[in-house]
Design a protein around this motif. Structure first.
Motif, PDB file in Angstrom:
ATOM      1  N   GLN A 276       0.828  -1.196   0.000  1.00  0.00           N
ATOM      2  CA  GLN A 276       0.000   0.000   0.000  1.00  0.00           C
ATOM      3  C   GLN A 276       0.871   1.259   0.000  1.00  0.00           C
ATOM      4  O   GLN A 276       1.905   1.320   0.672  1.00  0.00           O
ATOM      5  CB  GLN A 276      -0.901   0.001   1.226  1.00  0.00           C
ATOM      6  N   PRO A 277       0.486   2.300  -0.755  1.00  0.00           N
ATOM      7  CA  PRO A 277       1.287   3.526  -0.812  1.00  0.00           C
ATOM      8  C   PRO A 277       1.585   4.115   0.565  1.00  0.00           C
ATOM      9  O   PRO A 277       2.682   4.637   0.797  1.00  0.00           O
ATOM     10  CB  PRO A 277       0.416   4.466  -1.650  1.00  0.00           C
ATOM     11  N   ALA A 278       0.620   4.032   1.485  1.00  0.00           N
ATOM     12  CA  ALA A 278       0.812   4.635   2.815  1.00  0.00           C
ATOM     13  C   ALA A 278       1.925   3.963   3.609  1.00  0.00           C
ATOM     14  O   ALA A 278       2.476   4.568   4.542  1.00  0.00           O
ATOM     15  CB  ALA A 278      -0.495   4.571   3.599  1.00  0.00           C
ATOM     16  N   LEU A 279       2.301   2.743   3.252  1.00  0.00           N
ATOM     17  CA  LEU A 279       3.351   2.044   3.984  1.00  0.00           C
ATOM     18  C   LEU A 279       4.703   2.756   3.860  1.00  0.00           C
ATOM     19  O   LEU A 279       5.549   2.654   4.742  1.00  0.00           O
ATOM     20  CB  LEU A 279       3.495   0.613   3.466  1.00  0.00           C
ATOM     21  N   ALA A 280       4.896   3.493   2.780  1.00  0.00           N
ATOM     22  CA  ALA A 280       6.172   4.165   2.560  1.00  0.00           C
ATOM     23  C   ALA A 280       6.403   5.308   3.540  1.00  0.00           C
ATOM     24  O   ALA A 280       7.553   5.653   3.842  1.00  0.00           O
ATOM     25  CB  ALA A 280       6.252   4.683   1.126  1.00  0.00           C
ATOM     26  N   GLU A 281       5.313   5.889   4.061  1.00  0.00           N
ATOM     27  CA  GLU A 281       5.440   7.075   4.918  1.00  0.00           C
ATOM     28  C   GLU A 281       5.078   6.800   6.374  1.00  0.00           C
ATOM     29  O   GLU A 281       5.360   7.630   7.248  1.00  0.00           O
ATOM     30  CB  GLU A 281       4.528   8.187   4.381  1.00  0.00           C
ATOM     31  N   GLU A 282       4.451   5.663   6.642  1.00  0.00           N
ATOM     32  CA  GLU A 282       3.949   5.392   7.993  1.00  0.00           C
ATOM     33  C   GLU A 282       5.112   5.129   8.971  1.00  0.00           C
ATOM     34  O   GLU A 282       5.860   4.163   8.836  1.00  0.00           O
ATOM     35  CB  GLU A 282       3.010   4.183   7.967  1.00  0.00           C
ATOM     36  N   GLN A 283       5.238   6.006   9.977  1.00  0.00           N
ATOM     37  CA  GLN A 283       6.328   5.882  10.945  1.00  0.00           C
ATOM     38  C   GLN A 283       6.051   4.816  12.009  1.00  0.00           C
ATOM     39  O   GLN A 283       6.978   4.193  12.532  1.00  0.00           O
ATOM     40  CB  GLN A 283       6.546   7.240  11.637  1.00  0.00           C
ATOM     41  N   ASP A 284       4.786   4.614  12.341  1.00  0.00           N
ATOM     42  CA  ASP A 284       4.397   3.666  13.388  1.00  0.00           C
ATOM     43  C   ASP A 284       4.474   2.243  12.821  1.00  0.00           C
ATOM     44  O   ASP A 284       3.690   1.855  11.953  1.00  0.00           O
ATOM     45  CB  ASP A 284       2.969   3.984  13.848  1.00  0.00           C
ATOM     46  N   ARG A 285       5.417   1.459  13.339  1.00  0.00           N
ATOM     47  CA  ARG A 285       5.636   0.130  12.783  1.00  0.00           C
ATOM     48  C   ARG A 285       4.430  -0.783  12.976  1.00  0.00           C
ATOM     49  O   ARG A 285       4.106  -1.608  12.098  1.00  0.00           O
ATOM     50  CB  ARG A 285       6.890  -0.495  13.401  1.00  0.00           C
ATOM     51  N   GLN A 286       3.760  -0.702  14.103  1.00  0.00           N
ATOM     52  CA  GLN A 286       2.586  -1.529  14.339  1.00  0.00           C
ATOM     53  C   GLN A 286       1.453  -1.163  13.387  1.00  0.00           C
ATOM     54  O   GLN A 286       0.707  -2.034  12.931  1.00  0.00           O
ATOM     55  CB  GLN A 286       2.134  -1.412  15.794  1.00  0.00           C
ATOM     56  N   GLN A 287       1.342   0.134  13.084  1.00  0.00           N
ATOM     57  CA  GLN A 287       0.324   0.546  12.122  1.00  0.00           C
ATOM     58  C   GLN A 287       0.674   0.037  10.721  1.00  0.00           C
ATOM     59  O   GLN A 287      -0.212  -0.369   9.966  1.00  0.00           O
ATOM     60  CB  GLN A 287       0.186   2.073  12.111  1.00  0.00           C
ATOM     61  N   ARG A 288       1.970   0.038  10.412  1.00  0.00           N
ATOM     62  CA  ARG A 288       2.394  -0.536   9.124  1.00  0.00           C
ATOM     63  C   ARG A 288       1.995  -2.016   9.066  1.00  0.00           C
ATOM     64  O   ARG A 288       1.502  -2.495   8.042  1.00  0.00           O
ATOM     65  CB  ARG A 288       3.915  -0.416   8.945  1.00  0.00           C
ATOM     66  N   ARG A 289       2.214  -2.718  10.169  1.00  0.00           N
ATOM     67  CA  ARG A 289       1.876  -4.138  10.184  1.00  0.00           C
ATOM     68  C   ARG A 289       0.378  -4.350   9.979  1.00  0.00           C
ATOM     69  O   ARG A 289      -0.030  -5.218   9.191  1.00  0.00           O
ATOM     70  CB  ARG A 289       2.320  -4.764  11.505  1.00  0.00           C
ATOM     71  N   ARG A 290      -0.433  -3.564  10.679  1.00  0.00           N
ATOM     72  CA  ARG A 290      -1.890  -3.722  10.543  1.00  0.00           C
ATOM     73  C   ARG A 290      -2.338  -3.451   9.106  1.00  0.00           C
ATOM     74  O   ARG A 290      -3.177  -4.184   8.554  1.00  0.00           O
ATOM     75  CB  ARG A 290      -2.602  -2.793  11.522  1.00  0.00           C
ATOM     76  N   LEU A 291      -1.770  -2.406   8.499  1.00  0.00           N
ATOM     77  CA  LEU A 291      -2.145  -2.057   7.128  1.00  0.00           C
ATOM     78  C   LEU A 291      -1.705  -3.148   6.154  1.00  0.00           C
ATOM     79  O   LEU A 291      -2.475  -3.576   5.287  1.00  0.00           O
ATOM     80  CB  LEU A 291      -1.522  -0.714   6.754  1.00  0.00           C
ATOM     81  N   PHE A 292      -0.475  -3.613   6.306  1.00  0.00           N
ATOM     82  CA  PHE A 292       0.031  -4.652   5.409  1.00  0.00           C
ATOM     83  C   PHE A 292      -0.788  -5.933   5.538  1.00  0.00           C
ATOM     84  O   PHE A 292      -1.160  -6.552   4.524  1.00  0.00           O
ATOM     85  CB  PHE A 292       1.502  -4.936   5.708  1.00  0.00           C
ATOM     86  N   GLU A 293      -1.074  -6.346   6.770  1.00  0.00           N
ATOM     87  CA  GLU A 293      -1.815  -7.593   6.958  1.00  0.00           C
ATOM     88  C   GLU A 293      -3.243  -7.486   6.424  1.00  0.00           C
ATOM     89  O   GLU A 293      -3.786  -8.463   5.894  1.00  0.00           O
ATOM     90  CB  GLU A 293      -1.800  -7.984   8.429  1.00  0.00           C
ATOM     91  N   ALA A 294      -3.838  -6.300   6.545  1.00  0.00           N
ATOM     92  CA  ALA A 294      -5.171  -6.105   5.961  1.00  0.00           C
ATOM     93  C   ALA A 294      -5.110  -6.260   4.448  1.00  0.00           C
ATOM     94  O   ALA A 294      -6.036  -6.788   3.815  1.00  0.00           O
ATOM     95  CB  ALA A 294      -5.711  -4.728   6.329  1.00  0.00           C
ATOM     96  N   SER A 295      -4.009  -5.827   3.866  1.00  0.00           N
ATOM     97  CA  SER A 295      -3.844  -5.908   2.413  1.00  0.00           C
ATOM     98  C   SER A 295      -3.571  -7.338   1.956  1.00  0.00           C
ATOM     99  O   SER A 295      -4.262  -7.878   1.091  1.00  0.00           O
ATOM    100  CB  SER A 295      -2.708  -4.987   1.977  1.00  0.00           C
ATOM    101  N   VAL A 296      -2.585  -7.979   2.553  1.00  0.00           N
ATOM    102  CA  VAL A 296      -2.162  -9.294   2.080  1.00  0.00           C
ATOM    103  C   VAL A 296      -3.170 -10.381   2.434  1.00  0.00           C
ATOM    104  O   VAL A 296      -3.224 -11.428   1.769  1.00  0.00           O
ATOM    105  CB  VAL A 296      -0.771  -9.641   2.646  1.00  0.00           C
ATOM    106  N   ASN A 297      -3.988 -10.164   3.459  1.00  0.00           N
ATOM    107  CA  ASN A 297      -4.964 -11.176   3.877  1.00  0.00           C
ATOM    108  C   ASN A 297      -6.304 -11.055   3.169  1.00  0.00           C
ATOM    109  O   ASN A 297      -7.269 -11.740   3.538  1.00  0.00           O
ATOM    110  CB  ASN A 297      -5.176 -11.115   5.389  1.00  0.00           C
TER     111      ASN A 297
END
Length: 642
Positions: free
Chosen positions: A192-213
């Motif tokens: 997701q484009p927002a992953l490139a700028e998201e500083q909060d690692r846990q938020q990155r994880r939640r966003l990525f897992e929502a995408s890949v799942n």
């Protein structure tokens, strides 16, 4: 005669969508189907000598109303796929599939095509090159569809096609529902484009897992999109077998430009191997840069963030990059089209958008307003909505055709985040690239010159359709700089190419894997779709957990929401060979800031390639425009794989 669901039309026969009655779609479609059936029966029953007028022209015009309905409904359901419209599509899908089979397998129509071919060959009928090409296409399509099969086999084939229509519709609806239920506004790609700028690692994880799942939500029948996609693959394998092919890919290659499965797989192997090597180097560097910031090992949700963090430290040759307001981005987009192709794009605020918020423009050949210079309308829908399909695409209400006496009414669709009233829309560099890409598709339609609507503009083979849109991306360099023609990119400029190319090739391989199976193999793979795809990636050497595929079977809209890109997601890479070579051809004059030379080449490209659409072999058009065959060296160099 079929009536339309809209009660008013605007310039260029653009339907006034404000007047559309959704309850009128189904009866309008059914009436249009009957109109075409009557017309085809008349063609088939005609015992006079076969001529261009009573066979080709009559057939091309037989489905005019149905084609107009399909185009309009396709535009609206993609941009605003309300529940009611989804229900209409589900209801009509098997009926329209059955009608297409009726046309493709009509013995009398096929006989008339063959009779005309014989009369042209004998010299009794004179046909233009486009007319001969159109006739060849119709005969080939009928043969690929099964026109020569035994009637009992044709009956079985029709049943499979209707099942496919239902399953593809079910996949689309469940994918939309899953997107609507997600706490995130997800783009199509796994990263997701927002992953490139998201500083909060846990938020990155939640966003990525929502995408890949994605692909895990069960529909009303208990199935997920992964399971529906696997079922679609089984049906396609069964269809191919009935048609006499070993797998689905082989059944569609006769209508593509790629010469063989071996040619496609050889390209993928070469690119995939090099991309993995480069991606591994990129991940290693990210690991070094982020080492002090991470409490545990690097994870896939850190990839985009790490790529962006390293990129910020690099030096590249480009200038004039960065974000642009919408007005600035559109000014560049339309100015490039003027400088290259000699057209003028003018806002038409008096014309309503086909969906709320869409923008309307009129396109002229030369200066605006000159009598007879209007090429058509360009309609732009920028913002996401709950009822809108994901990603970006080009569509249209009308295509240019001298026979049908129509001009282009073309749409481009993006999924930008809506802005608050009074705020300006700002486009990132990636979104600007998407804008140029989709406008390249629009230009392919707007600049088309064709007798038959079925051959106009983007009606080219699937693995050629992305080529003009990819070429249009090079004209961003008129404003922000770019590499010189033939220049080898620096390592800094190649940063990120390994990961982006690897995730792309991995998705292509998944598509091909599902569509190179026998029915028995497909049924076995459908027992464990996830495991099947993982093994495929391992067999190809593309199983790199840090760089997951761009798509998997649970959210592969291109491949399972319809048949257009089925066994054809390789088309983007196949077209990139042509696009990279043609981009170098344009750079040769762009690097000298020679607008006259640029306009000369643009005219040549427009007249010999864009305007031709599918009125002749697309490779012939390429040779006529550039004076040579495409050279893959430019693509390999641009990917750092030379």
């Amino acid at each position: 005669m079929a009536t339309m669901p809209w009660t008013a039309t605007l310039d260029y026969d653009y339907p006034d969508t404000r007047t559309v009655d959704d309850d009128a779609w189904a009866p309008a479609f059914r009436a249009a189907v009957q109109d075409q059936r009557s017309a085809v029966e008349k063609i088939a029953a005609d015992d006079s000598p076969a001529e261009v007028a009573n066979v080709l022209h009559a057939f091309a015009l037989s489905g005019s109303r149905l084609r107009q309905l399909e185009q309009a409904f396709g535009v609206l359901i993609a941009a605003d796929g309300t529940e009611k419209r989804q229900q209409i599509r589900t209801e009509l899908a098997p009926e329209l599939a059955a009608h297409q089979d009726w046309i493709s397998l009509h013995p009398g129509l096929f006989t008339r095509f063959q009779q005309l071919q014989q009369r042209i060959t004998s010299g009794d009928v004179t046909a233009s090159a486009e007319q001969q090409w159109f006739l060849d296409q119709q005969i080939r399509k009928a043969e690929v569809a099964g026109a020569d099969l035994d009637p009992a086999v044709q009956t079985e084939l029709k049943e499979i096609n209707q099942q496919l229509a239902l399953e593809e519709s079910a996949y689309t609806q469940l994918q939309l529902k899953e997107a609507a239920d997600s706490p995130f506004q997800l783009s199509l790609f796994v990263q997701q484009p927002a992953l490139a700028e998201e500083q909060d690692r846990q938020q990155r994880r939640r966003l990525f897992e929502a995408s890949v799942n994605r692909g895990t939500l069960a529909g009303e029948d208990g199935r997920t999109t992964r399971e529906i996609g696997a079922r679609i693959a089984v049906l396609r394998a069964q269809k191919a077998q009935l048609l006499g092919y070993p797998n689905f890919l082989e059944s569609v290659l006769p209508l593509r430009t790629a010469p063989s499965r071996t040619a496609v797989e050889s390209m993928l192997a070469r690119i995939g191997t090099g991309a993995r090597e480069r991606a591994e180097q990129e991940v290693a560097r990210i690991n070094e840069v982020l080492a002090d910031d991470l409490d545990d090992p690097l994870q896939p949700w850190d990839l985009s963030f790490g790529l962006e963090k390293v990129k910020a430290t690099l030096e590249t040759e480009s200038s004039g990059g960065g974000d642009l307001t919408l007005d600035e981005a559109l000014e560049r987009l339309f100015d490039a089209a003027r400088r290259v192709y000699g057209i003028t794009v003018v806002p038409r605020p008096d014309l309503p958008g086909y969906v709320p918020g869409a923008m309307s423009f009129e396109v002229f050949d030369g200066s605006a307003g000159e009598t007879g210079s209007g090429l058509g309308l360009f309609l732009l829908d920028l913002y996401s909505r709950d009822t809108k399909s994901g990603g970006a695409w080009m569509n249209g209400f009308r295509v240019p055709s001298s026979l049908a006496e129509t001009k282009a009414v073309v749409t481009n669709n993006l999924n930008l985040d809506p802005v608050a009233e009074g705020e300006q829309t700002v486009l990132s560099t990636r979104e600007q690239r998407t804008l140029f890409h989709e406008f390249g598709h629009a230009l392919h339609a707007l600049l088309a010159v064709a007798e038959f609507p079925q051959l106009s503009g983007t009606a080219v083979p699937r693995d050629n359709v992305e080529f003009p849109s990819q070429v249009n991306e090079v004209f961003q360099e008129l404003y922000r700089g770019g590499p010189a023609a033939g220049a080898t990119p620096s390592e800094d400029e190649l940063w990120g190419k390994g990961a982006s190319t690897l995730e792309h090739v991995a998705a292509v391989v998944i598509d091909l894997a599902w569509h190179t199976l026998s029915p028995e193999e497909a049924a076995a793979a459908a027992e464990d779709p996830t495991g099947f795809e993982q093994k495929v990636l391992q067999d190809w050497g593309l199983d790199m957990p840090m760089v997951p595929p761009r798509y998997h079977g649970g959210f592969f809209k291109h491949v399972f929401a319809g048949s257009g890109y089925a066994a054809g997601y390789y088309s983007y890479l196949w077209a990139q060979v042509l696009a990279a070579d043609a981009s170098e051809w344009f750079r040769e004059v762009m690097q000298n800031n020679d607008d006259d030379a640029l306009a000369f080449r643009g005219t040549q490209f427009r007249q010999e390639l864009l305007s031709r659409g599918n009125t002749r072999d697309p490779l012939q058009s390429y040779r006529a425009a550039l004076g040579r065959d495409p050279d893959p060296v430019a693509l390999m160099r641009s990917l750092g794989l030379e």
